[in-house]
Write a protein that holds these residues in place. Structure first.
Motif, PDB file in Angstrom:
ATOM      1  N   ILE A 181       1.944  12.006   1.808  1.00  0.00           N
ATOM      2  CA  ILE A 181       1.176  12.917   0.956  1.00  0.00           C
ATOM      3  C   ILE A 181       0.907  14.226   1.694  1.00  0.00           C
ATOM      4  N   LEU A 182       0.495  14.113   2.955  1.00  0.00           N
ATOM      5  CA  LEU A 182       0.154  15.303   3.733  1.00  0.00           C
ATOM      6  C   LEU A 182       1.396  16.112   4.105  1.00  0.00           C
ATOM      7  N   GLU A 183       2.558  15.485   4.072  1.00  0.00           N
ATOM      8  CA  GLU A 183       3.803  16.191   4.381  1.00  0.00           C
ATOM      9  C   GLU A 183       4.520  16.689   3.128  1.00  0.00           C
ATOM     10  N   SER A 184       3.920  16.470   1.959  1.00  0.00           N
ATOM     11  CA  SER A 184       4.571  16.821   0.698  1.00  0.00           C
ATOM     12  C   SER A 184       4.256  18.237   0.230  1.00  0.00           C
TER      13      SER A 184
ATOM     14  N   GLN B 267      -4.100   1.686  -4.159  1.00  0.00           N
ATOM     15  CA  GLN B 267      -3.441   0.443  -4.548  1.00  0.00           C
ATOM     16  C   GLN B 267      -2.173   0.279  -3.719  1.00  0.00           C
ATOM     17  N   PHE B 268      -1.841  -0.970  -3.408  1.00  0.00           N
ATOM     18  CA  PHE B 268      -0.694  -1.230  -2.545  1.00  0.00           C
ATOM     19  C   PHE B 268       0.627  -0.818  -3.208  1.00  0.00           C
ATOM     20  N   GLN B 269       0.675  -0.813  -4.556  1.00  0.00           N
ATOM     21  CA  GLN B 269       1.938  -0.510  -5.236  1.00  0.00           C
ATOM     22  C   GLN B 269       2.157   0.981  -5.441  1.00  0.00           C
ATOM     23  N   LEU B 270       1.235   1.826  -5.018  1.00  0.00           N
ATOM     24  CA  LEU B 270       1.416   3.266  -5.164  1.00  0.00           C
ATOM     25  C   LEU B 270       2.503   3.771  -4.212  1.00  0.00           C
ATOM     26  N   ASP B 271       3.177   4.834  -4.654  1.00  0.00           N
ATOM     27  CA  ASP B 271       4.113   5.522  -3.775  1.00  0.00           C
ATOM     28  C   ASP B 271       3.932   7.022  -3.984  1.00  0.00           C
ATOM     29  N   LEU B 272       4.652   7.822  -3.222  1.00  0.00           N
ATOM     30  CA  LEU B 272       4.462   9.267  -3.265  1.00  0.00           C
ATOM     31  C   LEU B 272       4.734   9.832  -4.663  1.00  0.00           C
ATOM     32  N   HIS B 273       5.778   9.350  -5.342  1.00  0.00           N
ATOM     33  CA  HIS B 273       6.117   9.875  -6.664  1.00  0.00           C
ATOM     34  C   HIS B 273       4.990   9.605  -7.662  1.00  0.00           C
TER      35      HIS B 273
ATOM     36  N   PHE C 118      -3.051   3.887  13.221  1.00  0.00           N
ATOM     37  CA  PHE C 118      -1.786   3.401  13.757  1.00  0.00           C
ATOM     38  C   PHE C 118      -0.633   3.603  12.772  1.00  0.00           C
ATOM     39  N   THR C 119      -0.932   3.500  11.474  1.00  0.00           N
ATOM     40  CA  THR C 119       0.147   3.555  10.478  1.00  0.00           C
ATOM     41  C   THR C 119       0.364   4.951   9.908  1.00  0.00           C
ATOM     42  N   ASP C 120      -0.650   5.809   9.971  1.00  0.00           N
ATOM     43  CA  ASP C 120      -0.557   7.152   9.387  1.00  0.00           C
ATOM     44  C   ASP C 120      -1.084   8.167  10.409  1.00  0.00           C
ATOM     45  N   LYS C 121      -0.201   8.645  11.242  1.00  0.00           N
ATOM     46  CA  LYS C 121      -0.605   9.508  12.356  1.00  0.00           C
ATOM     47  C   LYS C 121      -1.160  10.856  11.894  1.00  0.00           C
ATOM     48  N   ARG C 122      -0.790  11.297  10.685  1.00  0.00           N
ATOM     49  CA  ARG C 122      -1.230  12.605  10.222  1.00  0.00           C
ATOM     50  C   ARG C 122      -2.719  12.657   9.900  1.00  0.00           C
ATOM     51  N   ILE C 123      -3.381  11.517   9.837  1.00  0.00           N
ATOM     52  CA  ILE C 123      -4.818  11.560   9.561  1.00  0.00           C
ATOM     53  C   ILE C 123      -5.570  12.246  10.698  1.00  0.00           C
TER      54      ILE C 123
END
Length: 283
Positions: free
Chosen positions: A126-129, A81-87, A152-157
């Motif tokens: 998420i991958l850096e957490s 969902q667009f409103q999700l964040d790491l927390h 382009f937006t998430d290089k860690r993939i």
């Protein structure tokens, strides 16, 4: 991001894949993909990207694993969902992992469904957490278009292991349809399943199992009814009622007498057709 070459790859697991009741796994390559999925979850902390179009069978693989690995792993989903964040993501993972003390010793598999809907950069966060860990695995489900955008937006993939679920071949499409025809909720006789029928279904579906099911002509209890004409008629009736109501209100407000028209002018396609006149001009 790794592209797996499964040309000669076959992995023997404890217990074979039960394919007798799941025709979405038709084909050796698709079965091997599921075996690879199991192998990586069991032996690697590397996060996984499961890629394919909608209806290709990504969720079916997980459902099979939930049945086969219920004593080893616990699966739970986080819908993109667009409103999700790491927390919020970490709170959800903590909440799920703490719910069942009996399952505390089991490995946890976090499934990010519709991961393309996650905000830009969140997969990286998420991958850096500190995830994944030895006890928690991460799986992201993406379409090819979403994967292109996220590159382009998430290089860690690029650090994740990519598993692409292939579509069925035309022959596998035939096996899939024949398998489904034996199901009680499918109305499709063996006489209807011929090469021409299979070729048509395959061309329309591009070998995607979900699309194949949607293209089957009759499904008991799932018959698709075209309601477009009824909706058009309902809209027409509502518009006529509104027009008459406004006319009545306007004339009543102005002290004028109002009478309903004796005959409404309907669109030509709704009028009953008259039989053709004879040569003498009489009907």
């Amino acid at each position: 991001m790794e592209e797996n070459d499964l040309g000669n790859y076959q992995l023997k697991l404890n217990g074979s894949i039960d394919n007798t009741d799941d025709y979405s796994l038709t084909g050796l390559e698709r079965i091997q993909k599921q075996q690879l999925f199991v192998h990586l979850l069991a032996n690697s902390e590397q996060s996984l990207l499961v890629c394919g179009p909608e209806g290709i069978g990504k969720s079916r693989i997980v459902k099979n694993l939930q049945k086969q690995q219920a004593q080893t792993w616990v699966f739970f989903s986080i819908v993109g969902q667009f409103q999700l964040d790491l927390h919020k993501v970490l709170d959800k993972i903590n909440e799920e992992t703490a719910q069942s003390p009996k399952q505390s010793r089991l490995k946890k598999v976090v499934l990010f469904e519709d991961a393309g809907r996650l905000p830009a950069g969140l997969i990286d966060q998420i991958l850096e957490s500190g995830l994944p860990t030895a006890d928690i695995r991460l799986v992201f489900f993406l379409s090819h278009d979403d994967l292109y955008v996220k590159s382009f937006t998430d290089k860690r993939i690029d650090d994740c292991y990519l598993i692409e679920i292939p579509p069925l071949t035309e022959n596998q499409c035939g096996d899939f349809v024949r398998g489904l025809s034996a199901k009680p909720w499918i109305r499709l006789s063996g006489n209807e399943i011929n090469e021409r029928f299979i070729a048509s279904i395959y061309q329309q579906s591009n070998g995607v199992p979900g699309e194949i099911i949607a293209k089957l002509p009759t499904v008991a209890g799932h018959k698709r009814v075209d309601t477009s004409l009824w909706l058009l008629l309902l809209a027409l009736v509502i518009l006529i009622a509104i027009a008459l109501g406004l006319q009545w209100y306007s004339q009543k407000h102005n002290g004028l007498n109002f009478s309903f028209p004796s005959r409404l002018s309907l669109p030509a396609f709704l009028l009953p057709s008259s039989p053709p006149e004879g040569k003498d001009g009489h009907q």
